[in-house]
Design a protein around this motif. Sequence first.
Motif, mmCIF file in Angstrom:
data_model
loop_
_atom_site.group_PDB
_atom_site.id
_atom_site.type_symbol
_atom_site.label_atom_id
_atom_site.label_comp_id
_atom_site.label_asym_id
_atom_site.label_seq_id
_atom_site.Cartn_x
_atom_site.Cartn_y
_atom_site.Cartn_z
ATOM 1 N N GLY A 27 0.817 -1.205 0.000
ATOM 2 C CA GLY A 27 0.000 0.000 0.000
ATOM 3 C C GLY A 27 0.853 1.258 0.000
ATOM 4 N N THR A 28 1.917 1.254 0.808
ATOM 5 C CA THR A 28 2.812 2.414 0.850
ATOM 6 C C THR A 28 3.511 2.612 -0.483
ATOM 7 N N ARG A 29 3.949 1.520 -1.087
ATOM 8 C CA ARG A 29 4.644 1.628 -2.371
ATOM 9 C C ARG A 29 3.734 2.209 -3.444
ATOM 10 N N THR A 30 2.482 1.761 -3.460
ATOM 11 C CA THR A 30 1.531 2.300 -4.429
ATOM 12 C C THR A 30 1.309 3.790 -4.211
ATOM 13 N N ALA A 31 1.153 4.182 -2.943
ATOM 14 C CA ALA A 31 0.922 5.593 -2.620
ATOM 15 C C ALA A 31 2.130 6.447 -3.012
ATOM 16 N N VAL A 32 3.330 5.950 -2.736
ATOM 17 C CA VAL A 32 4.540 6.692 -3.087
ATOM 18 C C VAL A 32 4.663 6.839 -4.592
ATOM 19 N N HIS A 33 4.358 5.799 -5.332
ATOM 20 C CA HIS A 33 4.422 5.870 -6.791
ATOM 21 C C HIS A 33 3.446 6.909 -7.326
ATOM 22 N N GLU A 34 2.274 6.973 -6.740
ATOM 23 C CA GLU A 34 1.284 7.960 -7.181
ATOM 24 C C GLU A 34 1.760 9.382 -6.911
ATOM 25 N N VAL A 35 2.358 9.584 -5.745
ATOM 26 C CA VAL A 35 2.872 10.921 -5.410
ATOM 27 C C VAL A 35 4.038 11.294 -6.322
ATOM 28 N N ARG A 36 4.921 10.337 -6.569
ATOM 29 C CA ARG A 36 6.047 10.599 -7.458
ATOM 30 C C ARG A 36 5.569 10.955 -8.858
ATOM 31 N N ALA A 38 2.686 12.268 -9.618
ATOM 32 C CA ALA A 38 2.022 13.566 -9.576
ATOM 33 C C ALA A 38 3.040 14.713 -9.514
ATOM 34 N N LEU A 39 4.086 14.541 -8.718
ATOM 35 C CA LEU A 39 5.095 15.590 -8.597
ATOM 36 C C LEU A 39 5.953 15.680 -9.850
ATOM 37 N N HIS A 40 6.358 14.519 -10.343
ATOM 38 C CA HIS A 40 7.222 14.435 -11.532
ATOM 39 C C HIS A 40 8.410 15.384 -11.380
ATOM 40 N N SER A 41 9.070 15.296 -10.222
ATOM 41 C CA SER A 41 10.152 16.210 -9.895
ATOM 42 C C SER A 41 11.492 15.482 -9.889
#
Length: 213
Positions: A27-36, A38-41
């Motif tokens: 679950g954490t990995r999925t959430a982190v991937h989504e944030v990454r 979205a940020l695309h930084s």
Amino acid sequence: MPLLIAVLALISWQVAVDGPLLGVDTGTRTAVHEVRHALHSTLVNHAGALFSDLGGSVPAIPVLTAAAVAAAVRRRRTPSVGRWWLPLPVAVAATALIPLLVVPAKAWFARPGPYGLPLAPDQWGWYPSGHTATSAIAYGTAALLLGSTVGADARHRLYGGAVLVSLGVGGGLVWSDYHWLLDVLASWCLAGTVLWAVARLLARADGAAPGAP
């Protein structure tokens, strides 16, 4: 300290039996991937990798060594402090404990990393996180050693800095997809028990009579 041991035992048990708690990792990995995504930084991603690198033996062990030498010199210059040389063997012991605690556990649990690829014959596994344990033990011990030679304000800054670096390393490893979250949490618990023992040892030494050998 008992709480840290209990949490470490719980996580280790769940990793060993592939228990439901591992859902926290996915679950954490999925959430982190989504944030990454979205940020695309690129800057944030580089920062995550940079913090992860702070958990390597270099620079963590040289920092611990330098802190131990500095602490021993400062204690030597303080007549009221007994066992001025204590930071040196403490640093050596902390350095030796990192592989002694982490490597056998990695080999025993043989947990694949976040990418799910089978372990190669020369790989030990991902659990617990070696970089997390190295950073927390090395920088934490360095802060404790130097902290025993300075005033309260400087000591608190040292402790706070060590905590921030350790959190940064763990966060960077998860952000960069190098480790599962539970790998990191387990190593924080493991490091916490080591640092508790170091703090107790230093407190007993500082409570010794002046001039004690």
